[in-house]
Design a protein around this motif. Sequence first.
Motif, PDB file in Angstrom:
ATOM      1  N   GLU A 166      36.477 -16.198  29.858  1.00  0.00           N
ATOM      2  CA  GLU A 166      36.642 -17.128  30.990  1.00  0.00           C
ATOM      3  C   GLU A 166      34.495 -17.544  31.199  1.00  0.00           C
ATOM      4  N   LYS A 167      33.979 -16.329  31.295  1.00  0.00           N
ATOM      5  CA  LYS A 167      33.023 -15.971  30.998  1.00  0.00           C
ATOM      6  C   LYS A 167      31.994 -16.595  29.799  1.00  0.00           C
ATOM      7  N   LEU A 168      32.316 -16.648  28.920  1.00  0.00           N
ATOM      8  CA  LEU A 168      31.711 -17.133  27.820  1.00  0.00           C
ATOM      9  C   LEU A 168      32.109 -18.670  27.823  1.00  0.00           C
ATOM     10  N   GLN A 169      32.702 -19.667  28.009  1.00  0.00           N
ATOM     11  CA  GLN A 169      33.201 -20.856  28.804  1.00  0.00           C
ATOM     12  C   GLN A 169      31.963 -20.932  30.070  1.00  0.00           C
ATOM     13  N   GLU A 170      31.636 -20.019  30.992  1.00  0.00           N
ATOM     14  CA  GLU A 170      31.232 -21.195  31.945  1.00  0.00           C
ATOM     15  C   GLU A 170      29.576 -20.373  31.515  1.00  0.00           C
ATOM     16  N   LEU A 171      29.493 -19.491  30.823  1.00  0.00           N
ATOM     17  CA  LEU A 171      28.484 -19.532  29.909  1.00  0.00           C
ATOM     18  C   LEU A 171      27.467 -20.906  29.160  1.00  0.00           C
ATOM     19  N   GLU A 172      28.626 -21.345  28.489  1.00  0.00           N
ATOM     20  CA  GLU A 172      28.490 -22.969  27.463  1.00  0.00           C
ATOM     21  C   GLU A 172      28.321 -23.884  28.353  1.00  0.00           C
ATOM     22  N   GLU A 190      19.805 -17.725  36.585  1.00  0.00           N
ATOM     23  CA  GLU A 190      20.363 -16.400  37.105  1.00  0.00           C
ATOM     24  C   GLU A 190      21.445 -15.993  36.745  1.00  0.00           C
ATOM     25  N   LYS A 191      22.066 -17.109  36.914  1.00  0.00           N
ATOM     26  CA  LYS A 191      23.880 -16.937  36.213  1.00  0.00           C
ATOM     27  C   LYS A 191      24.162 -16.216  34.621  1.00  0.00           C
ATOM     28  N   GLY A 192      23.050 -17.260  34.187  1.00  0.00           N
ATOM     29  CA  GLY A 192      23.883 -17.461  32.512  1.00  0.00           C
ATOM     30  C   GLY A 192      22.874 -16.026  32.610  1.00  0.00           C
ATOM     31  N   ILE A 193      22.129 -15.729  32.730  1.00  0.00           N
ATOM     32  CA  ILE A 193      21.599 -14.542  31.835  1.00  0.00           C
ATOM     33  C   ILE A 193      22.489 -13.490  32.292  1.00  0.00           C
ATOM     34  N   LYS A 194      23.152 -13.735  33.787  1.00  0.00           N
ATOM     35  CA  LYS A 194      23.661 -12.826  33.741  1.00  0.00           C
ATOM     36  C   LYS A 194      24.964 -12.442  32.905  1.00  0.00           C
ATOM     37  N   LEU A 195      25.617 -13.120  33.357  1.00  0.00           N
ATOM     38  CA  LEU A 195      27.102 -13.804  32.271  1.00  0.00           C
ATOM     39  C   LEU A 195      26.085 -13.051  30.308  1.00  0.00           C
ATOM     40  N   VAL A 196      25.561 -13.952  30.234  1.00  0.00           N
ATOM     41  CA  VAL A 196      25.227 -13.335  28.457  1.00  0.00           C
ATOM     42  C   VAL A 196      25.022 -11.992  28.945  1.00  0.00           C
ATOM     43  N   ARG A 197      24.178 -10.935  29.737  1.00  0.00           N
ATOM     44  CA  ARG A 197      24.317  -9.759  30.383  1.00  0.00           C
ATOM     45  C   ARG A 197      25.966  -8.671  29.995  1.00  0.00           C
ATOM     46  N   GLU A 198      27.195  -9.559  30.919  1.00  0.00           N
ATOM     47  CA  GLU A 198      27.567  -8.834  31.004  1.00  0.00           C
ATOM     48  C   GLU A 198      28.537  -9.338  29.960  1.00  0.00           C
ATOM     49  N   CYS A 199      28.934  -9.963  28.987  1.00  0.00           N
ATOM     50  CA  CYS A 199      29.661 -11.007  27.914  1.00  0.00           C
ATOM     51  C   CYS A 199      28.954  -9.757  26.606  1.00  0.00           C
ATOM     52  N   ASP A 200      27.750  -9.312  26.826  1.00  0.00           N
ATOM     53  CA  ASP A 200      27.311  -9.028  25.433  1.00  0.00           C
ATOM     54  C   ASP A 200      27.806  -7.379  25.769  1.00  0.00           C
ATOM     55  N   ALA A 201      27.871  -6.789  26.428  1.00  0.00           N
ATOM     56  CA  ALA A 201      28.291  -5.599  27.026  1.00  0.00           C
ATOM     57  C   ALA A 201      30.033  -5.411  27.168  1.00  0.00           C
ATOM     58  N   ASN A 202      30.666  -6.196  27.178  1.00  0.00           N
ATOM     59  CA  ASN A 202      32.041  -6.570  27.226  1.00  0.00           C
ATOM     60  C   ASN A 202      32.338  -6.438  25.483  1.00  0.00           C
TER      61      ASN A 202
END
Lengths: 75, 405
Positions: free
Chosen positions: A7-13, A34-46
């Motif tokens: 879901e995060k990846l889709q949201e980011l896309e 801001e949302k996008g960058i937050k998702l990038v960090r989260e996905c990356d960390a995941n």
Amino acid sequence: MEMSFEEKLQELESIVEKLENGQLSLDESIDLFEKGIKLVRECDANLKNARMKVEKLIEENNELRSEPCELRDTG
Amino acid sequence: MFFEEKGIYTVHEFTQAIKAVLISGNFNDVWIRGEVSNFKNHSSGHRYFTLKDKSSSVQCVMFKWYGQNLRFELEHGMKVLILGDLDVYEQKGQYQLKVRMIRPDGIGELYKAYEQLKNRLEKEGLFSPLHKRPLPAFPEKIGVATSETGAVLHDILTVLNRRYPVSVLFVPTIVQGEYAAQSIVRSIELLNRTDADLMILGRGGGSIEDLWAFNEEIVAQAVYNSRIPVISAIGHETDYTIADFVADKRAPTPSAAAEIAVPEKNELLGRISMYSNRLIQHQRRYITDRTSYVRELKKRVDLHLFRERLVNYMQYLDEIVQRQTQGIQRMIEIKRAMFSAHAGKLDAVSPLATLSRGYSIALKLPGKTLVRSVNDVEKMDEVQIIVNDGKIRCDVKDKEACIWK
């Protein structure tokens, strides 16, 4: 509930596409960015923090439980 | 005679002698493994065929009284085990086997059963692409049903760990032998009771007999009925078991199954960093664009520019007013000229001109109707005569009609 990785990846896309295609106001754009960058960090960390967990599934008296799997190193 | 001393056989005698030697040997009740070819089911009910292997062949006959209990029909290429006795077909001087019993050789029989089940399940729709469930793009927990020993689990875990570390739920499963089919079915059912979102059904390579459990109908049904998508990875790349046909996805090897099951972590990291770059680039460009736009706007509201524009507009206004005034004056002149022209024309036809030339006009009072004829007036009527410089009031004394022209 936390979003799944998928879901995060889709949201980011969709955020990236919206930003690139849409005629957004400055506020909207900053918000999305801001949302996008937050998702990038989260996905990356995941992904970077993901560790494989192996459990063995055991059935006892019709009840399921699992226990950490002791792997014999065959390699 | 020399030859008679030695003894001369007739062909028949010779054949008989050979037959006697062969039959007395240890070639009764022999089991022979081979492949059927040149099979002919004669109208007499006897079966004739050649049993062969890579380098040799032997003629066989199965008389109909033995063939009555045969549970299957011979086919070209079928591998069989034969019980028979050596015999000599005297007419041709050929040795042959008199077959008493034929059993499909393990593999041959299995292939037959495999083909039969495969055809039936295909008709029943178990292999239908419509039934195949899509695999989750990013599985979080993968069930693995395979043997506790052997390299399959290790191979799968190695690939998963390298590509995309996930939770793995392993169910030890018997994958070969008498209890295998039941064990596989149980594992599939157990995994369906968990939150695994995908399962890999795996087994290393082996002979068709080793893989047989995966050709059993109960396994096929369990795979078909699984709520969780199933990736099958059974045997080697060239082995196709029935479970492979029913599975939602078939992988050539267990490692390949793991590769199919999960995305590649590094590829995903690359994708995320690509998105991140696009976000930042876009935002940078966007901010730059906005800033220069604002600068542009600011330039436009500059006071000096505003005054200049105002002056321009005022000048323009003056110009318009002037043009309008000129237009109106021209219109008045035109109208005036037109008026003089019309007045001249009017003058030409005016009765006043007639009076100035010395003529007069008679009007009957009191209605001031024009007197054009003697019939217009009676004696004693009052008449007004208009001349060039005034009016004369008269009474009609008399009237007389004359013809002037």
